[in-house]
Design an enzyme around this catalytic site. Structure first.
Site, PDB file in Angstrom:
ATOM      1  N   LYS A  28      -4.287   2.837  -3.335  1.00  0.00           N
ATOM      2  CA  LYS A  28      -5.304   4.369  -3.583  1.00  0.00           C
ATOM      3  C   LYS A  28      -5.593   5.218  -3.839  1.00  0.00           C
ATOM      4  O   LYS A  28      -5.219   6.608  -3.070  1.00  0.00           O
ATOM      5  CB  LYS A  28      -7.086   3.876  -2.779  1.00  0.00           C
ATOM      6  CG  LYS A  28      -6.224   2.151  -2.724  1.00  0.00           C
ATOM      7  CD  LYS A  28      -8.140   1.740  -1.780  1.00  0.00           C
ATOM      8  CE  LYS A  28      -8.053  -0.138  -1.889  1.00  0.00           C
ATOM      9  NZ  LYS A  28      -7.066  -0.469  -0.088  1.00  0.00           N
TER      10      LYS A  28
ATOM     11  N   MET B 131      -6.873   9.872   9.333  1.00  0.00           N
ATOM     12  CA  MET B 131      -7.217   9.874   8.075  1.00  0.00           C
ATOM     13  C   MET B 131      -8.075  11.416   8.261  1.00  0.00           C
ATOM     14  O   MET B 131      -9.022  11.417   7.501  1.00  0.00           O
ATOM     15  CB  MET B 131      -7.826   8.639   7.537  1.00  0.00           C
ATOM     16  CG  MET B 131      -7.284   7.600   7.424  1.00  0.00           C
ATOM     17  SD  MET B 131      -8.588   6.545   6.656  1.00  0.00           S
ATOM     18  CE  MET B 131      -9.122   6.115   7.962  1.00  0.00           C
TER      19      MET B 131
ATOM     20  N   ASP C  61       1.210  -1.656   0.548  1.00  0.00           N
ATOM     21  CA  ASP C  61       0.033  -0.329  -0.049  1.00  0.00           C
ATOM     22  C   ASP C  61       0.657   1.656   0.012  1.00  0.00           C
ATOM     23  O   ASP C  61       1.909   1.187   0.371  1.00  0.00           O
ATOM     24  CB  ASP C  61      -0.905   0.114   1.237  1.00  0.00           C
ATOM     25  CG  ASP C  61      -2.301  -0.625   0.909  1.00  0.00           C
ATOM     26  OD1 ASP C  61      -2.603  -1.301   0.005  1.00  0.00           O
ATOM     27  OD2 ASP C  61      -2.750  -0.987   2.416  1.00  0.00           O
TER      28      ASP C  61
HETATM   29  C1  LIG Z   1      -6.075   3.634   5.894  1.00  0.00           C
HETATM   30  S1  LIG Z   1      -5.540   4.426   7.255  1.00  0.00           S
HETATM   31  C2  LIG Z   1      -4.251   2.564   7.964  1.00  0.00           C
HETATM   32  C3  LIG Z   1      -4.101   2.441   9.546  1.00  0.00           C
HETATM   33  C4  LIG Z   1      -3.509   1.474   9.260  1.00  0.00           C
HETATM   34  N1  LIG Z   1      -3.810   0.354   9.137  1.00  0.00           N
HETATM   35  C5  LIG Z   1      -3.028   1.729  10.674  1.00  0.00           C
HETATM   36  O1  LIG Z   1      -3.123   0.379  11.123  1.00  0.00           O
HETATM   37  O2  LIG Z   1      -1.450   2.381  11.304  1.00  0.00           O
HETATM   38  C6  LIG Z   1      -4.403   5.030   7.164  1.00  0.00           C
HETATM   39  C7  LIG Z   1      -3.445   6.391   8.136  1.00  0.00           C
HETATM   40  O3  LIG Z   1      -2.963   6.293   9.318  1.00  0.00           O
HETATM   41  C8  LIG Z   1      -2.602   7.090   9.781  1.00  0.00           C
HETATM   42  N2  LIG Z   1      -0.960   6.609   9.912  1.00  0.00           N
HETATM   43  C9  LIG Z   1      -0.345   5.443   9.151  1.00  0.00           C
HETATM   44  N3  LIG Z   1       1.246   6.109   9.190  1.00  0.00           N
HETATM   45  C10 LIG Z   1       1.517   6.696   9.582  1.00  0.00           C
HETATM   46  C11 LIG Z   1       2.356   6.866   9.803  1.00  0.00           C
HETATM   47  N4  LIG Z   1       3.741   7.026   9.836  1.00  0.00           N
HETATM   48  N5  LIG Z   1       2.213   9.356  10.575  1.00  0.00           N
HETATM   49  C12 LIG Z   1       0.759   9.195  10.661  1.00  0.00           C
HETATM   50  N6  LIG Z   1       0.209   8.847  10.662  1.00  0.00           N
HETATM   51  C13 LIG Z   1      -0.234   7.477   9.709  1.00  0.00           C
HETATM   52  C14 LIG Z   1      -3.460   8.119   8.829  1.00  0.00           C
HETATM   53  O4  LIG Z   1      -3.742   9.281   9.946  1.00  0.00           O
HETATM   54  C15 LIG Z   1      -3.091   7.735   7.453  1.00  0.00           C
HETATM   55  O5  LIG Z   1      -4.171   8.685   7.402  1.00  0.00           O
END
Ligand SMILES: C[S@@+](CC[C@H](N)C(=O)[O-])C[C@H]1O[C@@H](n2cnc3c(N)ncnc32)[C@H](O)[C@@H]1O
Length: 256
Positions: A56, A167, A34
């Protein structure tokens, strides 16, 4: 082997991969990954593996999801070690359950390898614990990007001590306004952590009111934390110099 490994890549630092995830990435033949999987994590993948980007774009989610399913089916039936790699944990806002169910319906076994979710690790690495004795005994992880955001029942989050929003960058002003309308204080501390767990991390400390007024500039991906635990950050800064003074232990109580 008709099987797909559904693997969490953690928040970005390859040191935060689980041992199982690391071993699978080293022996994978195909990795479907992803947008949020960091370049540093991809660097540990078997150099001979086929890497398939499955990020996506806004408005294209359903078409790309169909393509992802097709890739997984094609490769899983060709006796290869196939890894479906997702940022953080696959089961936290990652459509992991949908892909798992799809594969099972098509006779492909799935083995889940959980990852460290950004929802907990990103605040923690920035010195913001989601719970804190005497300050926060509950937390909720909330999606900030969904249909009918305005009509969500935001009042259900009024009494949760710490709110962690993923998000939420795009809709931050509307979300903060809804939370205030639902009874949370406009002066409540809030933090955005951009690109947590990477060397590009940036932390913005603010208030719910400032976010609602559109005064906070921030870029995705970011985690938004709302609650008194945000005040703890100033007591949990890393000691970078050997000669830095030792922190006073009673600083922890000052936050309460
Ligand atoms: C579709 S969600 C997926 C979450 C993921 N499955 C998790 O457990 O971290 C995506 C969101 O996760 C957050 N996110 C993921 N990795 C991040 C990072 N390294 N720093 C800040 N936000 C992060 C943000 O809010 C982003 O918009």
């Amino acid at each position: 082997m008709r099987k797909v490994y559904l693997v969490g890549a953690g928040p970005g630092d390859p040191g935060l991969l689980t041992c199982k995830a690391f071993q699978l990435l080293q022996k994978a033949d195909v990795v479907v990954y992803d947008r949020l999987v960091s370049a540093e994590v991809l660097a540990v993948v078997n150099p001979a593996a086929t890497l398939i980007f499955a990020g996506k774009l806004q408005g294209e989610q359903e078409r790309i999801q169909t393509e992802i399913h097709a890739h997984l089916l094609t490769h899983a039936t060709s006796n290869k070690t196939v890894v479906r790699l997702k940022g953080g944990d696959p089961m936290v806002f990652g459509r992991g359950a949908e892909e798992w169910a799809f594969l099972i319906r098509h006779g492909i076994d799935v083995e889940l390898v959980p990852g460290i979710s950004s929802s907990l690790a990103v605040p923690a690495l920035a010195g913001i614990p989601v719970t804190l004795r005497g300050v926060a005994a509950s937390f909720a992880v909330i999606a900030g990007h969904r249909r009918n955001l305005e009509s969500q029942e935001w009042s259900r989050y009024r009494l949760v001590d710490t709110l962690v929003l993923l998000m939420a960058v795009e809709n931050r002003a509307a979300i903060a306004a809804q939370l205030i309308r639902a009874g949370r204080g406009a002066d409540e501390p809030a933090a955005f952590i951009e690109r947590g767990a990477t060397d590009r991390e940036r932390v913005v400390i603010t208030t719910l009111g400032a976010i609602a007024r559109g005064q906070v500039a921030v870029r995705a991906p970011a985690v938004l934390v709302v609650g008194q635990v945000v005040r703890m950050r100033r007591h949990l800064q890393r000691i970078v110099s050997e000669t830095a003074p030792v922190r006073e232990p009673e600083a922890i109580h000052a936050v309460r």
